[in-house]
Enzyme design. Structure first.
Site, PDB file in Angstrom:
ATOM      1  N   LYS A 124       0.839  -1.201   0.000  1.00  0.00           N
ATOM      2  CA  LYS A 124       0.000   0.000   0.000  1.00  0.00           C
ATOM      3  C   LYS A 124       0.874   1.250   0.000  1.00  0.00           C
ATOM      4  O   LYS A 124       1.482   1.607   1.000  1.00  0.00           O
ATOM      5  CB  LYS A 124      -0.938   0.043   1.217  1.00  0.00           C
ATOM      6  CG  LYS A 124      -2.034   1.086   0.950  1.00  0.00           C
ATOM      7  CD  LYS A 124      -2.620   1.733   2.145  1.00  0.00           C
ATOM      8  CE  LYS A 124      -1.843   2.859   2.754  1.00  0.00           C
ATOM      9  NZ  LYS A 124      -1.819   4.120   1.970  1.00  0.00           N
ATOM     10  N   GLY A 160       6.985   4.413   8.149  1.00  0.00           N
ATOM     11  CA  GLY A 160       6.188   5.629   8.319  1.00  0.00           C
ATOM     12  C   GLY A 160       6.427   6.216   9.692  1.00  0.00           C
ATOM     13  O   GLY A 160       7.465   5.973  10.315  1.00  0.00           O
ATOM     14  N   SER A 161       5.447   6.971  10.174  1.00  0.00           N
ATOM     15  CA  SER A 161       5.645   7.691  11.432  1.00  0.00           C
ATOM     16  C   SER A 161       5.571   6.740  12.635  1.00  0.00           C
ATOM     17  O   SER A 161       4.918   5.693  12.575  1.00  0.00           O
ATOM     18  CB  SER A 161       4.584   8.772  11.572  1.00  0.00           C
ATOM     19  OG  SER A 161       3.315   8.166  11.552  1.00  0.00           O
ATOM     20  N   THR A 162       6.204   7.154  13.710  1.00  0.00           N
ATOM     21  CA  THR A 162       6.192   6.349  14.939  1.00  0.00           C
ATOM     22  C   THR A 162       4.770   6.206  15.469  1.00  0.00           C
ATOM     23  O   THR A 162       4.362   5.131  15.915  1.00  0.00           O
ATOM     24  CB  THR A 162       7.124   7.004  15.983  1.00  0.00           C
ATOM     25  OG1 THR A 162       8.454   6.979  15.446  1.00  0.00           O
ATOM     26  CG2 THR A 162       7.107   6.274  17.303  1.00  0.00           C
ATOM     27  N   GLU A 163       3.987   7.284  15.350  1.00  0.00           N
ATOM     28  CA  GLU A 163       2.615   7.261  15.861  1.00  0.00           C
ATOM     29  C   GLU A 163       1.797   6.165  15.156  1.00  0.00           C
ATOM     30  O   GLU A 163       1.139   5.341  15.797  1.00  0.00           O
ATOM     31  CB  GLU A 163       2.017   8.650  15.588  1.00  0.00           C
ATOM     32  CG  GLU A 163       0.683   8.879  16.193  1.00  0.00           C
ATOM     33  CD  GLU A 163       0.051  10.155  15.627  1.00  0.00           C
ATOM     34  OE1 GLU A 163       0.740  10.956  14.972  1.00  0.00           O
ATOM     35  OE2 GLU A 163      -1.165  10.319  15.844  1.00  0.00           O
ATOM     36  N   GLY A 193       3.047   3.672  13.426  1.00  0.00           N
ATOM     37  CA  GLY A 193       3.697   2.389  13.711  1.00  0.00           C
ATOM     38  C   GLY A 193       3.152   1.773  14.999  1.00  0.00           C
ATOM     39  O   GLY A 193       2.860   0.581  15.056  1.00  0.00           O
ATOM     40  N   GLU A 209       9.854   0.474  10.446  1.00  0.00           N
ATOM     41  CA  GLU A 209      10.867   1.488  10.112  1.00  0.00           C
ATOM     42  C   GLU A 209      10.199   2.835  10.358  1.00  0.00           C
ATOM     43  O   GLU A 209       9.383   3.276   9.553  1.00  0.00           O
ATOM     44  CB  GLU A 209      11.268   1.366   8.631  1.00  0.00           C
ATOM     45  CG  GLU A 209      11.852   0.021   8.254  1.00  0.00           C
ATOM     46  CD  GLU A 209      13.282  -0.164   8.730  1.00  0.00           C
ATOM     47  OE1 GLU A 209      13.842   0.753   9.336  1.00  0.00           O
ATOM     48  OE2 GLU A 209      13.824  -1.254   8.485  1.00  0.00           O
ATOM     49  N   CYS A 214      13.687  10.208   6.959  1.00  0.00           N
ATOM     50  CA  CYS A 214      13.590   9.678   8.325  1.00  0.00           C
ATOM     51  C   CYS A 214      14.927   9.797   9.054  1.00  0.00           C
ATOM     52  O   CYS A 214      14.978  10.039  10.247  1.00  0.00           O
ATOM     53  CB  CYS A 214      13.141   8.232   8.284  1.00  0.00           C
ATOM     54  SG  CYS A 214      14.120   7.257   7.129  1.00  0.00           S
ATOM     55  N   GLU A 241      10.256  15.180  15.584  1.00  0.00           N
ATOM     56  CA  GLU A 241      10.640  15.123  14.176  1.00  0.00           C
ATOM     57  C   GLU A 241       9.863  16.186  13.386  1.00  0.00           C
ATOM     58  O   GLU A 241       8.635  16.202  13.404  1.00  0.00           O
ATOM     59  CB  GLU A 241      10.296  13.724  13.635  1.00  0.00           C
ATOM     60  CG  GLU A 241      10.778  13.497  12.220  1.00  0.00           C
ATOM     61  CD  GLU A 241      10.388  12.108  11.692  1.00  0.00           C
ATOM     62  OE1 GLU A 241       9.264  11.657  11.946  1.00  0.00           O
ATOM     63  OE2 GLU A 241      11.235  11.507  11.018  1.00  0.00           O
TER      64      GLU A 241
HETATM   65  P1  NAD Z   1       2.508   8.028   8.060  1.00  0.00           P
HETATM   66  O1  NAD Z   1       2.802   7.157   9.214  1.00  0.00           O
HETATM   67  O2  NAD Z   1       1.493   9.088   8.216  1.00  0.00           O
HETATM   68  O3  NAD Z   1       1.992   7.129   6.813  1.00  0.00           O
HETATM   69  C1  NAD Z   1       2.746   6.071   6.316  1.00  0.00           C
HETATM   70  C2  NAD Z   1       1.809   5.099   5.618  1.00  0.00           C
HETATM   71  O4  NAD Z   1       0.896   4.551   6.568  1.00  0.00           O
HETATM   72  C3  NAD Z   1       0.950   5.716   4.522  1.00  0.00           C
HETATM   73  O5  NAD Z   1       0.828   4.782   3.472  1.00  0.00           O
HETATM   74  C4  NAD Z   1      -0.396   5.916   5.221  1.00  0.00           C
HETATM   75  O6  NAD Z   1      -1.496   5.905   4.344  1.00  0.00           O
HETATM   76  C5  NAD Z   1      -0.440   4.713   6.135  1.00  0.00           C
HETATM   77  N1  NAD Z   1      -1.260   4.877   7.339  1.00  0.00           N
HETATM   78  C6  NAD Z   1      -1.605   6.024   7.970  1.00  0.00           C
HETATM   79  N2  NAD Z   1      -2.335   5.739   9.081  1.00  0.00           N
HETATM   80  C7  NAD Z   1      -2.418   4.384   9.142  1.00  0.00           C
HETATM   81  C8  NAD Z   1      -3.003   3.476  10.079  1.00  0.00           C
HETATM   82  N3  NAD Z   1      -3.637   3.900  11.183  1.00  0.00           N
HETATM   83  N4  NAD Z   1      -2.878   2.158   9.850  1.00  0.00           N
HETATM   84  C9  NAD Z   1      -2.208   1.687   8.770  1.00  0.00           C
HETATM   85  N5  NAD Z   1      -1.643   2.499   7.854  1.00  0.00           N
HETATM   86  C10 NAD Z   1      -1.743   3.829   8.041  1.00  0.00           C
HETATM   87  O7  NAD Z   1       3.910   8.567   7.598  1.00  0.00           O
HETATM   88  P2  NAD Z   1       4.235   9.579   6.411  1.00  0.00           P
HETATM   89  O8  NAD Z   1       3.804  10.933   6.825  1.00  0.00           O
HETATM   90  O9  NAD Z   1       3.703   9.013   5.123  1.00  0.00           O
HETATM   91  O10 NAD Z   1       5.837   9.467   6.329  1.00  0.00           O
HETATM   92  C11 NAD Z   1       6.664  10.178   7.130  1.00  0.00           C
HETATM   93  C12 NAD Z   1       7.174   9.348   8.288  1.00  0.00           C
HETATM   94  O11 NAD Z   1       7.800   8.161   7.806  1.00  0.00           O
HETATM   95  C13 NAD Z   1       8.232  10.076   9.082  1.00  0.00           C
HETATM   96  O12 NAD Z   1       7.994   9.906  10.452  1.00  0.00           O
HETATM   97  C14 NAD Z   1       9.524   9.364   8.673  1.00  0.00           C
HETATM   98  O13 NAD Z   1      10.551   9.472   9.605  1.00  0.00           O
HETATM   99  C15 NAD Z   1       9.051   7.974   8.456  1.00  0.00           C
HETATM  100  N6  NAD Z   1       9.975   7.202   7.601  1.00  0.00           N
HETATM  101  C16 NAD Z   1      10.770   6.240   8.178  1.00  0.00           C
HETATM  102  C17 NAD Z   1      11.684   5.522   7.402  1.00  0.00           C
HETATM  103  C18 NAD Z   1      12.577   4.465   8.015  1.00  0.00           C
HETATM  104  O14 NAD Z   1      13.174   3.690   7.263  1.00  0.00           O
HETATM  105  N7  NAD Z   1      12.729   4.409   9.327  1.00  0.00           N
HETATM  106  C19 NAD Z   1      11.784   5.784   6.035  1.00  0.00           C
HETATM  107  C20 NAD Z   1      10.959   6.766   5.478  1.00  0.00           C
HETATM  108  C21 NAD Z   1      10.061   7.464   6.290  1.00  0.00           C
END
Ligand code: NAD
Length: 486
Positions: free
Chosen positions: A191, A243-246, A248, A265, A299, A397
């Protein structure tokens, strides 16, 4: 000899160099399930825009419950057969994907820039080659998996993997997820992020071109609701999230009580330490790359810059001078260093943090060159001077082109300040003294530590975090183990 008249520095500027190639983009995109593009059962679509112009690029499907179920069914059906293929046969598919990506590199680079807002020179020189590299690297592993297994045991896949990715490196994150999963005999439901689904969908075209068996990779576009449906579906043997820690944490909760493997991640707040004995100009360049690459939407960005007090003034002056040369503007221009922020929401978040920094007493120093377009989402490269470790911008962040400048006096203080974070994804150390370099790197609590360099990646090298930056690794042998049952 004819004399050459130099233009005065005041009038000197780059000639515009816009990318002239523009790939065709269909008006509407379905979901990629079972090897074909299909209309969503949800009947829903959403707009995808170019963040540099706010133009609508296309509409993509928004997968609902029945679509997620169909994708899981297709991936489950395909999994046994895919896993039973001899490794050297699976490798051929991965090699073909990598080669087609290289052949279509320009198209992918332009599409990534149109959809994400990142400068074309970055999508061209980093995102697309790095993505191809991941398929090449993992193609090589397919018939050698027993060498990756601890003790040389039998290499078995985990099964059906749900993979949820963010918008900052859309193609690269797709490659990082799909390549190791396929190499080990797993099948996937990916996704992409809601704002940046276009290169993943185009990658599906490559899967069709190389005759990847139907159902081995399925791509479901949609927003957080689709992500929740993927994370909550009982048919997955593994959920891999970036994605974001929240979010995750929400996914870990949603998966609790189920027998499902996880990799997370997550976010970061990278400490970038510069000692007085560092090669200062290289360190300035490293700091610039560390925070302004991809508009700081990285990230592992070096968003906390810790400079030894004795060189702090000189370093700050050099940093600001270099920032002044960064060209912000049209991402399709090959001279552009800093492109558009991916969404209005992200731009507003960055501005909010800059405002908080001001209120908490930091000095806000914006520097850049170039012309910021009238439309689109933009943030100027910003340094925040006088930041204290307790300030919000030192702890949370920001995910934008904003660096917090801090100082330290001793090695111990540098390490203590660097480790004073809930996150632990990346860190950087600049020093000419190798003993100090190894000592500091060893004591830093971060998944990745770069020395005299920053943001250096290789498909063979594991990447991932500790603490609130998550768990699990991507890349290399460690990344393969995440996709193998053991
Ligand atoms: P995000 O967590 O808002 O979204 C990431 C993905 O999760 C998107 O596809 C989104 O549609 C989906 N999503 C959102 N809410 C969800 C839920 N409740 N359940 C399941 N899926 C859900 O993050 P973002 O704003 O897209 O990306 C930025 C974040 O990603 C930053 O915190 C960044 O540090 C992190 N990031 C980490 C790495 C790593 O390798 N550690 C790499 C790239 C980005």
């Amino acid at each position: 000899m004819a004399s050459i008249t130099q233009p005065s520095s005041a009038s000197w500027d780059y000639a515009p160099a816009p990318e002239s190639f523009r790939p065709e983009i269909a008006a509407e995109h379905g979901l990629f399930i079972g090897g074909a593009f299909v209309k969503p059962k949800s009947g829903k679509f959403m707009k995808v825009i170019n963040p540099a112009t706010e133009e609508t690029l296309t509409r993509v499907a928004e997968a609902g419950k029945a679509d997620v179920a169909a994708a899981v069914e297709a991936a489950t059906k395909a999994q046994r057969k895919w896993a039973r293929l001899p490794g050297k046969e699976r490798a051929k598919y991965l090699f073909r994907i990598a080669r087609r990506l290289q052949e279509r590199a320009r198209e992918f680079a332009v599409l990534e820039t149109l959809n994400n807002g990142k400068p074309i020179k970055e999508s061209r020189d980093a995102d697309v080659p790095e993505s191809a590299k991941h398929f090449f690297h993992h193609a090589g592993w397919c018939d050698k998996l027993r060498y990756a297994m601890p003790g040389g045991g039998e290499a078995k896949p985990v099964g059906v993997c749900g993979q949820i990715i963010p918008w900052n490196f859309p193609l690269m994150m797709a490659a990082w997820k799909i390549a190791p999963a396929l190499a080990c005999g797993n099948t996937c439901v990916l996704k992409p992020a809601e704002t940046t689904p276009l290169t993943a969908l185009r990658l599906a075209e490559i899967f069709q071109e190389v005759d990847l068996p139907p159902g081995v990779v399925n791509i479901l576009t949609g927003g957080p609701d689709t992500g929740k449906l993927v994370a909550g579906h009982a048919g997955f043997n593994k959920i891999a999230f970036t994605g974001s820690t929240e979010v995750g944490k929400a996914i870990v909760k949603a998966c609790a009580g189920r027998s499902v493997r996880l990799t997370m991640e997550l976010g970061g707040k990278g400490a970038h330490i510069v000692f007085a004995d560092a090669a200062i100009d290289q360190a300035v360049e490293g700091a610039i790359q560390g925070i302004f690459f991809n508009q700081g939407q990285v990230c592992c960005a070096g968003s906390r810059l810790l400079v030894e007090e004795s060189i702090a003034d000189v370093f700050r002056a050099k940093l600001l001078q270099r920032m002044q040369q960064l060209r912000v503007g049209d991402p399709m221009d090959k001279n552009t260093d800093v492109g558009a922020i991916n969404s209005a929401q992200q731009r507003d978040q960055i501005n909010r943090y800059v405002q908080i920094a001001r209120t908490e007493g930091a000095e806000v120093l914006e520097r850049c060159s170039g012309t910021i377009p009238a439309k689109g989402f933009w943030c100027k490269p910003t340094a925040l001077a006088g930041v204290q470790p307790s300030h919000t911008v030192a702890r949370e962040e920001i995910f934008g082109p904003v660096v917090a400048l801090m100082t330290f006096r001793t090695v111990d203080e540098a390490i203590a300040r660097a480790n004073d974070s809930a996150y632990g994804l990346s860190a950087g150390v600049w020093t000419e003294k190798s003993a100090k370099m190894f000592e500091v790197a060893r004591r830093l609590r971060a998944g990745v530590v770069w020395c005299n360099g920053f943001n250096l990646f290789d498909a063979a090298s594991p990447f991932g975090g500790v603490k609130e930056s998550g768990f699990g690794r991507e890349g290399g042998r460690h990344g393969l183990l995440e996709y193998m049952a053991h």
